[in-house]
Scaffold this active site. Structure first.
Site, PDB file in Angstrom:
ATOM      1  N   CYS A   1     -12.633 -28.910   7.313  1.00  0.00           N
ATOM      2  CA  CYS A   1     -11.508 -28.046   6.929  1.00  0.00           C
ATOM      3  C   CYS A   1     -10.242 -28.874   6.791  1.00  0.00           C
ATOM      4  CB  CYS A   1     -11.323 -26.954   7.982  1.00  0.00           C
ATOM      5  SG  CYS A   1      -9.870 -25.915   7.698  1.00  0.00           S
TER       6      CYS A   1
ATOM      7  N   ASP B   1       0.867  -1.173   0.000  1.00  0.00           N
ATOM      8  CA  ASP B   1       0.000   0.000   0.000  1.00  0.00           C
ATOM      9  C   ASP B   1       0.906   1.226   0.000  1.00  0.00           C
ATOM     10  OD1 ASP B   1       1.061   0.107   2.521  1.00  0.00           O
ATOM     11  OD2 ASP B   1      -0.825  -0.195   3.574  1.00  0.00           O
TER      12      ASP B   1
ATOM     13  N   CYS C   1      -7.090 -27.653   6.821  1.00  0.00           N
ATOM     14  CA  CYS C   1      -5.864 -26.979   7.266  1.00  0.00           C
ATOM     15  C   CYS C   1      -5.115 -27.849   8.275  1.00  0.00           C
ATOM     16  CB  CYS C   1      -6.176 -25.604   7.852  1.00  0.00           C
ATOM     17  SG  CYS C   1      -6.715 -25.614   9.570  1.00  0.00           S
TER      18      CYS C   1
ATOM     19  N   CYS D   1      -6.831 -27.995  11.778  1.00  0.00           N
ATOM     20  CA  CYS D   1      -8.024 -28.849  11.873  1.00  0.00           C
ATOM     21  C   CYS D   1      -7.687 -30.323  11.678  1.00  0.00           C
ATOM     22  CB  CYS D   1      -9.080 -28.390  10.870  1.00  0.00           C
ATOM     23  SG  CYS D   1      -9.862 -26.838  11.388  1.00  0.00           S
TER      24      CYS D   1
ATOM     25  N   ASP E   1      -7.612  -7.531   0.854  1.00  0.00           N
ATOM     26  CA  ASP E   1      -6.674  -7.745   1.951  1.00  0.00           C
ATOM     27  C   ASP E   1      -7.386  -7.326   3.217  1.00  0.00           C
ATOM     28  OD1 ASP E   1      -6.318  -4.694   1.572  1.00  0.00           O
ATOM     29  OD2 ASP E   1      -5.268  -5.141   3.440  1.00  0.00           O
TER      30      ASP E   1
ATOM     31  N   HIS F   1      -5.292 -21.602  10.589  1.00  0.00           N
ATOM     32  CA  HIS F   1      -6.666 -21.914  10.199  1.00  0.00           C
ATOM     33  C   HIS F   1      -7.312 -20.736   9.455  1.00  0.00           C
ATOM     34  CE1 HIS F   1     -10.788 -23.318  10.190  1.00  0.00           C
ATOM     35  NE2 HIS F   1     -11.099 -22.085  10.576  1.00  0.00           N
TER      36      HIS F   1
END
Lengths: 373, 373
Positions: free
Chosen positions: B302, B89, B304, B307, B264, B333
């Site tokens: 999930c 940015d 990930c 998880c 974002d 996660h």
């Protein structure tokens, strides 16, 4: 649990400890996982670091989340997702170093929690019960940890209590039949006579291995090394020996040379969070301004994830801005360093060249990390 | 930089953004790496989470460690060990939200550092220079960020300044010839007329893509969605559109449906450190006592790392004892969740079933995580 000696070199030994959760090759450094986590790392990171066994603290887990809950959730291995071996201490050291308003009686230790002030009681029997609920592979009897220095009278009285508690712990452990190994803890302060008495009396009771407690609490280094050698000489050679709370690189080398097999210490992890690193060429304080612009790794010869991917300048920056990744990357390095040092010692013992290894180690460490370090 | 449209479904689009550091498949969620690190994660974790592009903050890196040093060390990609795409940015938002004693003139923004009170100056030209030194793939012009609510007069004056700064940024960027993409930022507050004017004037200047700034600053949700749709309708269809600072799951879905390509937001990472998780079946506050004894994962569906390996009870424990691993596992996660949601939206657009996807998403989220959640 089974322990086999693989090789010896002087007093030093290379061994194999077979647990229900895999083989532990000694000498071994055990990362400290206080609250059922080695700070900043997950179990995958521990495997990558070469960890085969981690220590968890009975005192902390007794308070939070509680041993009954851990048991209900399937035990410590499942709770923390670690399928390697786990060793728990008895909680004794933390009762003496952290808890508030403690009161020691023949029955056990009454204390207030360092977290919320709540009242608790640990007896030898309860400490065993807690560790049975947690389900570690190796557990320990409740012991009294003396502050250094202590008078001979105080040490004698304390040792006698520790030995009576050890006998009670052994009975409680035998009654449990959990298959966990129970190590005895040799106390005795800094008096050679009392240390010898402690070692003999503990060995007479008969344990699966022997821990040496009450070291690295402020006594001079030569005294620690001498007492370690003295105690080790009185322990059975066919069982593992664990020097509690010792983990500085130089102490690892010196103690392995005196016949110690196992170590734990919070320094590699605690120092990491303060930006203090162990490297082959001496310790590094990464927050120092000298590292600000250094575009090469901590140690070019280190194979850890951190040294393979990041510059000192980046680690310096992360520490300066207090980023979690800084604590993590430096912990990864330090927890690669200590097990790798133990593994190097093991290979040297195997090859009968421990003396040369120790000399090269000392020369490397004294060299420093160069103009950039 | 090249942008191709792969598919559309109503106003929604699936695209491919080709950068010097790999392909970014849109819609995409970009994790925020404020200080050249996404908090608690390393670049390997970002890859595992499916991240293709991360955002870094010009303001923070300008202050620490400084753009000149990052350039000297080989640029931001090398510094942080991330070989995927990076977007920076302009620093404008932080100058307005974090810096102290700021003074805005035609020339630029004078301010005191939020870290140590030191004085600094950012002009449109300096902001471009800083971002050229950092070396991100996509950079932005310095803009003025209005607080919400603002009067029409204040908004007009601010927009005019932002547009003059945009023109100066474009000239500075063209002079640099770094090959970086420069996005324009559409401001204009909550006034539809001014937003339209901002969009037209920014597009007239001609940028490589268009960011929509000044959203999610306190205005009602329907207003944000309407203004987004209005602006998107005025942007060229063959260039990427980036909605700055927006990242709640519901907002992602609503904004993709209105034609946004990139997002974002600090929420997935900041919330994670506070124990607030996004899941398919609604948000979870893992510190709540109800999770203390729950021996199953956050979300069984999930994929990930967190998880797949850990129970809610363990995550609850880690948060309660303030362990770094707790922040890390929950960040893992949440940063799996948001990119996975964006990827799901992309597949739905590809298959022309975005409406059904959005309906199923809303139903799942409303369902809640069940009696254990």
């Amino acid at each position: 649990m089974k322990f086999e000696l693989v090789a010896t070199d002087g007093a030093a030994r290379a061994g194999r400890l077979t647990t229900a959760h895999g083989v532990v090759e000694t000498p071994i450094f055990m990362p400290v996982g206080t609250h059922a986590t080695v700070k900043a790392l997950g179990p995958d990171d521990l495997r990558a670091a070469g960890a085969q066994i981690v220590l968890a603290n009975t005192y902390h887990l007794f308070l939070r989340p509680g041993h009954d809950l851990v048991k209900e959730l399937g035990g410590l291995h499942r709770f923390m997702g670690w399928d390697g071996a786990i060793l728990t201490d008895s909680g004794g050291f933390q009762v003496f170093s952290l808890a508030k308003l403690r009161k020691i009686t023949e029955a056990g230790a009454e204390f207030r929690s360092s977290v919320d002030g709540s009242s608790h009681f640990l007896s030898p029997e309860i400490a065993v019960e807690v560790q049975q609920a947690l389900g570690a592979d190796i557990i320990h009897p409740l012991d009294e940890c003396l502050a250094y220095p202590a008078t001979r009278e105080a040490t004698e009285r304390s040792l006698a209590l520790t030995l009576r508690w050890a006998a009670r712990s052994k009975r409680a452990h035998a009654a449990g039949a959990t298959g966990q190994a129970l190590f005895g803890i040799v106390q005795g302060g800094t008096d050679e006579g009392l240390r010898s008495e402690a070692a003999r009396a503990t060995v007479d009771m008969g344990f699966d291995g022997y821990a040496i407690g009450g070291m690295a609490v402020g006594e001079p280094k030569p005294m620690m090394y001498d007492l370690t050698a003295l105690v080790v000489g009185l322990l059975p050679s066919n069982q593992p020996r664990y020097l509690m709370g010792v983990g500085k690189p130089e102490d690892l080398v010196a103690s392995v040379a005196r016949g110690v097999d196992m170590f734990d210490c919070v320094l590699p992890t605690r120092n990491a969070r303060n930006g203090h690193l162990f490297t082959r060429f001496g310790d590094v304080r990464i927050r120092n301004a000298v590292h600000r612009t250094v575009n090469h790794p901590l140690d070019d010869t280190c194979e850890c994830y951190t040294c393979r991917h990041f510059s000192r300048a980046y680690l310096h920056h992360l520490q300066r801005v207090n980023e979690i990744l800084g604590a993590r990357l430096i912990t990864i390095h330090n927890l690669h360093y200590s097990p790798a040092l133990a593994a190097g010692l093991r290979r040297a013992i195997d090859d009968d060249r421990l003396q040369a290894f120790a000399a090269a180690f000392a020369a490397d460490r004294a060299r420093g990390t160069g103009p950039d370090g």
